[in-house]
Design a protein around this motif. Sequence first.
Motif, PDB file in Angstrom:
ATOM      1  N   TYR A   1      48.377  -8.600  35.425  1.00 28.50           N
ATOM      2  CA  TYR A   1      48.146  -7.873  34.168  1.00 28.50           C
ATOM      3  C   TYR A   1      46.645  -7.799  33.830  1.00 28.50           C
ATOM      4  N   ALA A   2      45.951  -8.923  33.883  1.00 26.03           N
ATOM      5  CA  ALA A   2      44.526  -8.908  33.513  1.00 26.03           C
ATOM      6  C   ALA A   2      43.679  -8.151  34.547  1.00 26.03           C
TER       7      ALA A   2
ATOM      8  N   THR B   1      46.333 -14.332  27.482  1.00 22.04           N
ATOM      9  CA  THR B   1      47.076 -13.299  28.205  1.00 22.04           C
ATOM     10  C   THR B   1      48.321 -12.881  27.433  1.00 22.04           C
ATOM     11  N   PHE B   2      49.062 -13.858  26.939  1.00 25.88           N
ATOM     12  CA  PHE B   2      50.337 -13.515  26.298  1.00 25.88           C
ATOM     13  C   PHE B   2      50.194 -13.079  24.850  1.00 25.88           C
ATOM     14  N   GLU B   3      49.130 -13.472  24.163  1.00 26.42           N
ATOM     15  CA  GLU B   3      48.904 -12.885  22.840  1.00 26.42           C
ATOM     16  C   GLU B   3      48.751 -11.371  23.023  1.00 26.42           C
ATOM     17  N   ALA B   4      48.029 -10.975  24.070  1.00 25.71           N
ATOM     18  CA  ALA B   4      47.845  -9.539  24.316  1.00 25.71           C
ATOM     19  C   ALA B   4      49.143  -8.911  24.817  1.00 25.71           C
ATOM     20  N   TYR B   5      49.803  -9.585  25.749  1.00 28.50           N
ATOM     21  CA  TYR B   5      50.999  -8.994  26.350  1.00 28.50           C
ATOM     22  C   TYR B   5      52.122  -8.820  25.318  1.00 28.50           C
ATOM     23  N   LEU B   6      52.312  -9.817  24.465  1.00 27.27           N
ATOM     24  CA  LEU B   6      53.411  -9.736  23.490  1.00 27.27           C
ATOM     25  C   LEU B   6      53.135  -8.685  22.422  1.00 27.27           C
ATOM     26  N   ARG B   7      51.855  -8.378  22.207  1.00 27.94           N
ATOM     27  CA  ARG B   7      51.547  -7.293  21.287  1.00 27.94           C
ATOM     28  C   ARG B   7      51.986  -5.957  21.910  1.00 27.94           C
ATOM     29  N   GLU B   8      51.799  -5.866  23.235  1.00 25.33           N
ATOM     30  CA  GLU B   8      52.139  -4.631  23.922  1.00 25.33           C
ATOM     31  C   GLU B   8      53.646  -4.529  24.159  1.00 25.33           C
TER      32      GLU B   8
ATOM     33  N   ARG C   1      57.833 -13.786  33.694  1.00 29.33           N
ATOM     34  CA  ARG C   1      57.442 -14.479  34.928  1.00 29.33           C
ATOM     35  C   ARG C   1      56.482 -13.638  35.759  1.00 29.33           C
ATOM     36  N   GLU C   2      56.672 -12.340  35.733  1.00 30.81           N
ATOM     37  CA  GLU C   2      55.776 -11.472  36.496  1.00 30.81           C
ATOM     38  C   GLU C   2      54.352 -11.565  35.932  1.00 30.81           C
ATOM     39  N   VAL C   3      54.245 -11.507  34.614  1.00 29.82           N
ATOM     40  CA  VAL C   3      52.906 -11.587  34.001  1.00 29.82           C
ATOM     41  C   VAL C   3      52.318 -12.980  34.181  1.00 29.82           C
TER      42      VAL C   3
END
Lengths: 272, 158
Positions: free
Chosen positions: A103-104, B109-116, B126-128
Motif C-alpha cells: 500500500y505505501a 499505515t492503518f490510520e490512512a487505510y481505514l480512512r480509505e 492481511r494484504e495491507v
Amino acid sequence: MKPAPFRYHRPRSLADTLQLLVTLENAKLIAGGQSLGPMMNMRLVQPAELIDLNALAGLDLIAEKDDFLEIGALARHHAVESSTLVKKHCPLLAEAAGTIGHYAIRSRGTLGGSLAHADPAAQLPLVAATLGAEIVVNGKRGERRIAAKDFFVSMMTTALEADEIVVSARFPKAAAGDRHAYLQFSRRTGDFAIVAVAAVLHSRKLRLGIGGAEDKPLVFEDFSAHEDPQAIARKVREAVQPTESPRVPALYREELVEVLVKRAVARCLTSI
Amino acid sequence: MLDFDLTVNGRRYPVRAEPRKLLSDVLREDCRLTGTHVGCEHGVCGACTVLVDGKPSRACLIYAVQMQDHEITTIEAVAKDGKLTPLQQALHEVHGLQCGFCTAGIVITFEAYLRENPRPTEEQVREVLAGNLCRCTGYHNIVKAILRVANERRDAQA
Ligand SMILES: Cc1cc2nc3c(=O)[nH]c(=O)nc-3n(C[C@H](O)[C@H](O)[C@H](O)COP(=O)(O)OP(=O)(O)OC[C@H]3O[C@@H](n4cnc5c(N)ncnc54)[C@H](O)[C@@H]3O)c2cc1C
Ligand code: FES
Ligand code: FES
C-alpha cells in the motif's frame, strides 16, 4: 545504507526538466523513488545530480480519449488501481496495479517510473506490452510515441534516449465483452513476481503476456479461445526460455508459466 | 548543505541538511521526532512509514529536501491531547505489540487505510499488513485489533 552525495534539482516545467537533462553530467530523474531510492541507499547507483519530477504539474492525470486512456507518468500506482476510469476501461491495468509491492509503495510509486525502470517481472510493463500500449516520451527532439513492444528492450533497458523522459502512456480501452485475468506467483505478498501472466480475451482471440520469464515481457497474440487451456499453456511453455539463476532454476519458471497460463486462460473463458 | 523548512505535524521546522539526507533521518535527528523508526532503509519493512499529504509513504525512500511543499504527519501527531485513537487503544488492549518497533509504521499505515476503506475484510487487512514486518507478535493480534476497530465502526454506523 545511505546514498552518496548528489546535487538536487526540482524543475517546475517540462522544458526546464529537459534542459537540465541535457546539461547535467551523470544526472538521474526521480519520480516515486520506490526503485531508485533503494538502489541509491545501497549505492548501486550514485548520480551526481538528482532531478525531481514531482513538482511538474499535470503529469499525474488520467484522461479518457476516444479509444484509449492517457495516464500521466506521475500517476501513482494507487491512483491507477483505484481510478474509476481505469477500472472501467482497462480493468487488467487496475487489477495488476493493485498487486504492486505494498500500500505505501503504491501510494508513491509512479507509472512512468515503473515503465522506465523496466524490471522484467514488473506489473505495469507487462500490462503495457499485453494491451499494446504506447509510451509517450519527450526530449530535445520533441515528442514521440513508442509502442510498448519496442519500448522494452531488455532487462532494465528501454528505448528511451538519455535526453528523454516518459510523459504518459496510452492504454487501449477494453471492448464490451472482453475478459481478462492477471495472475502472478511470488514468494511473499509484495515481492516481485517470479512469473506473472496477463491474459485478454477479445472476440474469441486470446492475447497472453508473460512477465518474469525472460529479460522483458513477452506477448503471444494468436491463440483461439476454442483451444484447450492446457494445450495453450504447453505451447507457451515451449516458447519461453527463462534464464537460469541460482535461486530460481529455469525449469521452475517454465512450470510456473505453464500453470499460470492454464489458469489465466481458464479464468478468461469461465468468466464469459 | 541546504537550508529549508519542513512542515511536520502542522509545525514548521527549519532544517539544514545535505540533499541526500533521508526524511527518516531528518525526522529523527533534526526534528527530534524519534517515533518514526528505521529498519531496513530500502522500503521493505515499513517501520519508517509516515504520511505525506495524508498518504502513507516510506520515509527512508524520500530525501527530506523533496518535502518542502508537503505536509508530513508522524506517529507523534496521531494521538490527540494524549488520547489514543481507537486503533492505538485496540492494539494496546489485544496485545497487538510487544517490543513496539514496528508499531508506529503500522498505526500510520492503518490510520490512512481505514480512512480509505473503513470496513475491510480480514483478507484485505492481511494484504495491507504484509507491508509492515513485525518480528514479535506473529501478526494475529495486530489483525484482531484492526478488525476490532473496523467492526466497531460498522456497529456505530448500524
Ligand atoms: C518494497 C518494495 C516492493 C516493490 N514491489 C514491486 C512489485 O511487486 N512490482 C513492481 O512492479 N514494482 C515494485 N516495486 C517498485 C515500484 O513499483 C516502483 O514504484 C517502480 O518500479 C518505479 O517507479 P518510481 O516512480 O518509484 O520510480 P523511481 O524509483 O523514482 O525511478 C525508477 C527509474 O525510472 C526513472 N524514471 C522515473 N520516472 C521517469 C520518467 N517519467 N521518465 C523517464 N525516466 C523516469 C528513474 O530515473 C529511475 O531510473 C517495489 C518497491 C519496493 C520498495
Ligand atoms: S526503514 Fe523504511 S521501509 Fe524499512
Ligand atoms: S512488536 Fe516487535 S517488531 Fe512488532
